[in-house]
Design a protein around this motif. Structure first.
Motif, PDB file in Angstrom:
ATOM      1  N   TYR A   1     -93.964  58.874 131.741  1.00  0.00           N
ATOM      2  CA  TYR A   1     -93.425  57.342 131.637  1.00  0.00           C
ATOM      3  C   TYR A   1     -93.621  57.191 132.828  1.00  0.00           C
ATOM      4  CZ  TYR A   1     -89.127  54.762 132.271  1.00  0.00           C
ATOM      5  OH  TYR A   1     -87.998  53.751 132.316  1.00  0.00           O
TER       6      TYR A   1
ATOM      7  N   LEU B   1     -97.856  56.245 132.834  1.00  0.00           N
ATOM      8  CA  LEU B   1     -97.980  55.179 132.523  1.00  0.00           C
ATOM      9  C   LEU B   1     -97.355  53.391 133.432  1.00  0.00           C
ATOM     10  CD1 LEU B   1     -96.869  55.132 128.750  1.00  0.00           C
ATOM     11  CD2 LEU B   1     -99.612  55.783 129.704  1.00  0.00           C
ATOM     12  N   SER B   2     -96.605  53.992 134.332  1.00  0.00           N
ATOM     13  CA  SER B   2     -95.980  53.001 135.238  1.00  0.00           C
ATOM     14  C   SER B   2     -97.021  52.650 136.309  1.00  0.00           C
ATOM     15  CB  SER B   2     -94.919  53.120 135.418  1.00  0.00           C
ATOM     16  OG  SER B   2     -94.032  53.311 134.594  1.00  0.00           O
TER      17      SER B   2
ATOM     18  N   SER C   1    -100.174  51.149 134.821  1.00  0.00           N
ATOM     19  CA  SER C   1    -100.134  50.119 134.434  1.00  0.00           C
ATOM     20  C   SER C   1    -100.045  48.652 135.377  1.00  0.00           C
ATOM     21  CB  SER C   1     -99.133  49.505 133.763  1.00  0.00           C
ATOM     22  OG  SER C   1     -97.671  49.780 134.049  1.00  0.00           O
TER      23      SER C   1
ATOM     24  N   SER D   1     -96.264  49.308 129.731  1.00  0.00           N
ATOM     25  CA  SER D   1     -96.037  51.374 130.577  1.00  0.00           C
ATOM     26  C   SER D   1     -94.848  50.853 129.311  1.00  0.00           C
ATOM     27  CB  SER D   1     -95.782  51.249 131.573  1.00  0.00           C
ATOM     28  OG  SER D   1     -95.042  50.282 132.799  1.00  0.00           O
TER      29      SER D   1
END
Lengths: 304, 309
Positions: free
Chosen positions: B213, B216-217, B220, B243
């Motif tokens: 989690y 991915l943030s 991005s 994300s």
């Protein structure tokens, strides 16, 4: 009548063949499944529960095809696995009732039935304790209870006495004996402990390398076409063995001054033959008695 | 003293002998619900406190709406009622992520670790029943935690702001609330359960989902900066939302037709209000994440190991 049977069954894990062209029948009653590690016991039970699709051959459990009717099979079969398996946070009542509901029982029935089987399995006092706090013996009983909750016609018990103290083992064997005799439940016990099999089972299947090595009732397997006699001499005497051979018998096992002598079936005057051989060889017989093969000997003979 | 009565049973159940079950059996169609119900019962006590924090996230727009009654619109600015719901929604996303982390990631991993699959799958259920049961449990908890506070805010608005024009928006907002509550429930349950099925340790599954989690943030965000450096300002916001947290926030903006804001003021970038990300790439990413999670879970739920040779 057979509760399960396989015909020319071949099972494989990828390129490795685990069971090849196996044909056997599991009769009604309590059946012991014996075999060394890698014999194919696991694979056979997996196939009977419908988890493993056969490469070839066919099979049925309680009249249902193992290829196409695995859910119907599992509706009528209970499994007590070897390893600890419980859901942390649940107590015995909720876990057993949960197992019952998964088998299709309405909640109220599953709950009532859970209390009954836990009481039957000897967990009445601790049924509201979290399962992770249970002793090994209590966990074994719980596994049996969850397997019994939906009233199966066939039970697979995998090493049911694992980790039990002598008293717990005795109680577990009594439970198995009770369930499998007169309660309408057929039981397959997979165990490495031959005395457990001997105590509980009427029939035995011995597997090795994916093939059936011996099959029959415990009494049949222990019987032999020959007559066995255990002879105790005063001291070891090789000449006695030679004299016995001349008389048409043979020594099948020797340990110190103890000899197991095998006579052809229906042999008469065994005592006279033994005394003649002793006289000729100068041996002194302290005693002799007819004997039977133990299940361990049957097992070792089958897998050797 | 009277001798003990030997006729009395020792336990609570009088008949201790074993007998078969001859009662009714339910249809197999809703067997997954047994798993769902049991899972909810087991895990809800671990996360109910986080549910209160989700409610707290919706208290902020509630207070803003309350203050709006006293402050003239020219001071606070004109805002649609839907934007207040978006404020609550975006504030709840972090807590919903924590709930997913606590109940979604360990759901199947916990069973793997406890060997529970050996007894569950030996019953007349399919792997699909089991998977649906686990997914539905996580989904229902997340959906409920997201929906209930939003509905509470809705009822508050319905009771207090009809004279300020809420009655005109009321019918349109209700389906938006439902859609916005479904979104994090679907995405988190699918991905978290997918990660869970691959693991035999609940802690590892939780760590992996949390790392995924956050990673991915970060990725991005970095990708968005690279896009800006190369002159692609118009797509930078969309890239920034690619994300798990991004798609939940970005699709939420479209659902409520709102802009991200802070204390009622729209967030700005280069002096302009932050543009809304493109819907299609985010929907595609959300769908791909869900499909991937469910596929991973389906392929890793193994039938029982019956006997260990």
């Amino acid at each position: 009548m057979a509760v399960a049977e396989v015909r020319n069954l071949t099972l494989a894990y990828g390129p490795r063949t685990a069971i090849s062209d196996l044909t056997l029948e599991i009769p009604e009653g309590c059946t012991g499944l014996l075999g060394p590690n890698g014999a194919g016991k696991t694979t056979l039970i997996k196939a009977l529960l419908g988890f493993l699709k056969p490469v070839s051959g066919s099979g049925s459990v309680l009249g249902f095809d193992i290829r196409t009717e695995s859910l119907k099979i599992r509706q009528r079969v209970g499994l007590m696995p070897e390893v600890d398996c419980h859901i942390p946070g649940m107590n015995a009542v909720s876990l057993t009732a949960y197992a019952g509901e998964l088998a299709g029982m309405p909640f109220a029935h599953a709950l009532r039935r859970a209390h009954e089987v836990l009481e039957y399995c000897g967990l009445g006092e601790v049924r509201y304790r979290k399962v992770e706090t249970y002793s090994t013996g209590a966990k074994q009983r719980l596994k049996l209870a969850q397997a019994l909750v939906h009233g199966p016609s066939l039970l697979f018990l995998d090493e049911p006495t694992n980790g039990l103290d002598p008293e717990g083992r005795e109680e577990m064997l009594n439970l198995i004996r009770d369930i499998s005799h007169g309660k309408g439940v057929n039981v397959v016990v997979s165990s490495h402990l031959l005395p457990d099999i001997e105590r509980t089972c009427d029939h035995v299947l011995v597997l090795k390398d994916g093939t059936l090595r011996a099959q029959g009732s415990v009494a049949e397997l222990k019987n032999t076409s020959r007559t066995l006699v255990d002879v105790e001499l005063r001291e070891p005497c090789p000449a006695f063995v030679e004299e016995i051979s001349k008389a048409g018998a043979s020594v099948v096992h020797c340990s110190g001054s103890s000899y197991r002598v095998s006579f052809p079936a229906g042999a008469n005057s065994i005592g006279a033959v033994l005394f003649r051989a002793a006289k000729s060889s100068g041996a002194q017989i302290r005693g002799f008695r007819p004997t039977k093969r133990t299940l361990e000997e049957v097992f070792l003979e089958a897998v050797s | 003293m009277n001798p003990p009565d030997e006729a009395q049973p020792k336990g609570l159940i009088a008949d201790l002998s074993y007998r078969g079950y001859e009662g009714p059996l339910l249809t197999r169609r809703f067997r997954w619900w047994v798993i769902t119900r049991n899972e909810i019962k087991l895990v809800f006590r671990n996360v109910w406190l986080l549910g209160l924090l989700v409610i707290f996230a919706y208290l902020i727009p509630g207070v803003q709406l309350y203050l709006r009654s006293f402050i003239p619109p020219e001071i606070v600015g004109e805002r649609s009622f839907a934007s207040y719901f978006y404020t609550g929604y975006s504030g709840s996303l972090f807590w919903l992520f924590l709930v997913a982390l606590l109940i979604g990631a360990p759901s199947i991993a916990g069973d793997n670790r406890a060997n529970a699959l050996q007894i569950l799958l030996a019953k007349p259920i399919t792997k699909l029943d089991y998977l649906i049961g686990k997914l539905a449990a996580v989904f229902f908890i997340l959906f409920g935690m997201s929906l209930i506070p939003a509905l509470a805010l809705y009822l508050f608005c319905l009771g207090s702001f009809n004279d300020q024009g809420f009655s005109k928006e009321a019918l349109g907002i209700l389906p938006r609330i439902i859609a916005a509550s479904l979104l994090p429930a679907v995405v988190h349950s699918s991905v978290a359960v997918g990660v869970s099925a691959r693991s035999k340790s609940p802690m590892v599954a939780t760590a992996v989902y949390g790392a995924l989690y956050i990673a991915l943030s970060i990725v991005s965000q970095i990708a968005s900066n690279i896009v800006v450096d190369r002159g692609g300002q118009e797509v930078a916001t969309t890239v920034m939302h690619l994300s798990i947290s991004g798609v939940l926030s970005g699709i939420g903006q479209h659902i409520y037709n709102a802009q991200p804001s802070f204390l009622g003021q729209p967030l700005r970038i280069w002096g302009e209000p932050l543009p809304r990300p493109e819907l299609l790439p985010m929907v595609a990413l959300a769908a791909a994440l869900c499909a991937l999670g469910i596929t991973l879970a389906a392929s890793h739920i193994q039938a029982v190991e019956v006997v260990r040779d």
